[in-house]
Every structure is written in C-alpha cells, then in structure tokens.
Design an enzyme around this catalytic site. Structure first.
Site, PDB file in Angstrom:
ATOM      1  N   HIS A 242      34.266  43.386  50.264  1.00 40.89           N
ATOM      2  CA  HIS A 242      35.552  42.943  49.668  1.00 40.89           C
ATOM      3  C   HIS A 242      36.591  43.926  49.204  1.00 40.89           C
ATOM      4  O   HIS A 242      37.636  44.096  49.578  1.00 40.89           O
ATOM      5  CB  HIS A 242      35.157  42.152  48.012  1.00 40.89           C
ATOM      6  CG  HIS A 242      34.232  41.081  48.338  1.00 40.89           C
ATOM      7  ND1 HIS A 242      34.888  40.184  48.697  1.00 40.89           N
ATOM      8  CD2 HIS A 242      33.094  40.788  47.815  1.00 40.89           C
ATOM      9  CE1 HIS A 242      34.015  39.006  48.819  1.00 40.89           C
ATOM     10  NE2 HIS A 242      32.600  39.466  48.378  1.00 40.89           N
TER      11      HIS A 242
HETATM   12  C1  BDR Z   1      34.849  40.591  43.699  1.00 44.04           C
HETATM   13  O1  BDR Z   1      34.130  40.446  42.527  1.00 44.04           O
HETATM   14  C2  BDR Z   1      33.423  41.609  42.214  1.00 44.04           C
HETATM   15  O2  BDR Z   1      32.077  41.278  42.179  1.00 44.04           O
HETATM   16  C3  BDR Z   1      33.488  42.383  43.475  1.00 44.04           C
HETATM   17  O3  BDR Z   1      33.236  43.663  42.895  1.00 44.04           O
HETATM   18  C4  BDR Z   1      34.764  42.201  44.123  1.00 44.04           C
HETATM   19  O4  BDR Z   1      35.700  42.940  43.467  1.00 44.04           O
HETATM   20  C5  BDR Z   1      34.571  39.760  44.995  1.00 44.04           C
HETATM   21  O5  BDR Z   1      34.958  38.397  44.650  1.00 44.04           O
END
Ligand code: BDR
Ligand code: CA
Length: 309
Positions: A242
């Site tokens: 992500h």
């Molecule tokens: C996002 O949510 C967080 O848990 C991760 O760091 C990322 O920024 C993914 O949905």
C-alpha cells in the site's frame, strides 16, 4: 537528472509505512524533507516514536511534527494492532523515544513548509487525512503553495479492506477525507484498486533482507506479522504494497494508469468511509489510479534497498 521530488510523508508507522519510509529515503528521485505523524495503525504517540526510530536508522535528522491524536468528529478510534502489532512494527520490540518533535504541530508544519517552498512540496499522506484537513482549516491558501497531494487511500472500483465498502485510512477519518477531496488542489489517489494488486511474498522480503541485511532485515522481520495477518483473512499471495506504492507514485506517475473523477466520501451508516464518484460535483477532479505496472513497481521497491547496508 531532474531535481528529486521533495516530499513530506504524513504517516502512521505502521509496517507498510516503514516500507514507504525506506522507499522515500533510498529512492534517488525523492527527497524526504520531513515527516508528520498521525493516529491510525497506532496512536499518534507511537507513530511519532516510530517515525524517529526510522529516521535514526538511516542517520538522518529529519523533522518529525506530531499530528492529530483522533479523528475530526469522533472521540474514539481503534489502532489496527491486529494488522501492525501493538507497537506498529509487528513483533519487533519498541525502543525508547529518540528525538524531539518539531515545535510546530503537523498541520502547522505542512502549512509552513509549503509556504516557504511554494510549488515544490508533494504531501504524501499514507494515514488518515486528519492533518491535511486541519492544515486546510488553518490556512486554505495551502492549496496554492503545495505542489500536489498524493494519498494512499480509498477504493474506487473495488471493495474496501477494513469494511466491505471502505479502505482503512479513509474509514478512520471520513470527515477529514471529505474536506480534503473537496479542496481545490491536485490529489493523486493511490487506493486499493492498485495497491491490492501489488503483492509482496515471503520470498520478496527474503530478497530484500539479502540485499540489505540491516534495514532490509528490519523490514523482513516485521513483514512476518503482516503476512500472517493477510493469511488470516485468506489472502495467500502475499501482502499489499500500500504505502510504498503512494511514495513511488510521487516520482514515477507514468507507472500508473490514472483517470479523473470527482470524489466524495460516505460519512454515516454502514458504508461510512466509502469513496464514490459524483460526476456533477462542483469540485476539482481527483486523479484516481486504476491500474499499475505491477512488476515494475515491485522490482523498484525491492531494488531500492541496494542503497542500504
Ligand atoms: C492503509 O491502512 C494502513 O493500515 C496502512 O498503513 C495503509 O496506509 C491500507 O488500507
Ligand atoms: Ca499507513
């Protein structure tokens, strides 16, 4: 080579936030000028402590400005301990705080740094968008001084991850996200449409550790907890890349397929945090990433660790 892209990382470290940090530090096309911290994966106190730990690992005195401790309109939030561990870096034990937070709060730091470097700063937000909404409230002119905003957040043509309808960063402060999407600045949305297609496996993290036993080893260590979470929700092909994808999009937008869409956010009910298109809205279109050169981005991420020991 063109001058590197100057970014401020607005972050809730967090396992993939740590990966994003090393991407930002190691990438020759990026200049990480500061970090602002936010609640989300962990509390803002833990996020700030973890940001300093990361900066210390690379021997850099990067300014770290402490941000919001809760969403704009809600008093409570629950850190995502089941995804990132109680301390944010999986099973890695915490260390005492190193460093002193910047004298400005995160939102003030964003306003101030953009004002002092007009047209030069990309804000890369990889947590809930509360600090950005507070910066807009503090000084609406930030829309003219910032270069662009790149966010990891949202789900456009795909389902959410924290709920069927919502991606976690938007879900954790939908009111802030709505204010950010309504503002007249360039936003690049790197959401689940692309990040859930870039999966990193145990073998990928083993390669990262082999390339860089120290920093890469740190990432490989925390990845075990992250991969276990993915397996627990029946995703067996690896964990989503992500936050590093958002950092990469700051400097290599050509690796992404982008469409323009006016975006709003559901604020109530069981779809809260859902990002949806409003074609006739009176807002600036968001540049929504809907496709990505998966192998190119993943290889780039892995090979960035070559600059570390
Ligand atoms: C996002 O949510 C967080 O848990 C991760 O760091 C990322 O920024 C993914 O949905
Ligand atoms: Ca994050």
């Amino acid at each position: 080579m063109m001058d590197p892209v100057k970014i401020i990382l607005d972050t809730d470290p967090g396992i993939d936030d740590a990966m994003a940090f090393f991407q930002a530090i190691g990438d020759p096309k990026i200049d990480l000028v500061g970090m602002t911290t936010i609640f989300g994966n962990v509390t803002v106190d833990i996020a700030t402590r973890n940001a300093f730990r990361l900066a210390n690992m690379v021997g850099r005195e990067i300014p770290v400005a402490r941000g919001a401790e809760q969403p704009l309109d809600w008093k409570e939030f629950s850190p995502s301990s089941h995804v990132h561990g109680d301390e944010g870096f999986g099973d890695i034990a915490p260390i005492p705080v190193i460093g002193t937070a910047h004298e400005l709060s995160a939102d003030a730091y964003l306003v101030d740094t953009c004002a002092k470097n007009p047209g030069e700063i990309t804000i890369c937000a990889i947590g809930p968008l509360t600090n950005l909404a507070l910066a807009l409230r503090r000084d609406p002119n930030i829309v003219n001084t910032v270069k662009r905003v790149v966010i990891m957040g949202g789900a456009f043509r795909v389902n959410g991850n924290i709920s069927e309808h919502a991606e976690a960063n938007i879900h954790n402060d939908p009111h802030a996200a709505a204010e950010v999407f309504a503002a007249d600045w360039e936003i690049v949305m790197v959401g689940l449409d692309v990040t859930d297609t870039i999966l990193c496996t145990e073998a990928d993290f083993a390669e990262i550790k082999q390339i860089s036993p120290n920093k890469g080893g740190f990432i490989e260590d925390m990845s075990k907890f992250y991969l276990e979470f993915y397996r627990s929700v029946d995703v067996h092909g690896g964990c989503s890349l992500h936050d590093p994808a958002a950092v990469i999009a700051c400097a290599y937008p050509e690796w992404f397929e982008i469409v323009d869409a006016k975006i709003d956010v559901v604020l109530t009910g069981d779809k809260w945090g859902n990002t949806f298109e409003v074609p006739n809205a009176n807002t600036t279109p968001v540049r929504v990433c809907v496709g990505v050169q998966i192998d190119t981005v993943k290889r780039h991420f892995i090979e960035t660790f070559k600059v570390f020991d």
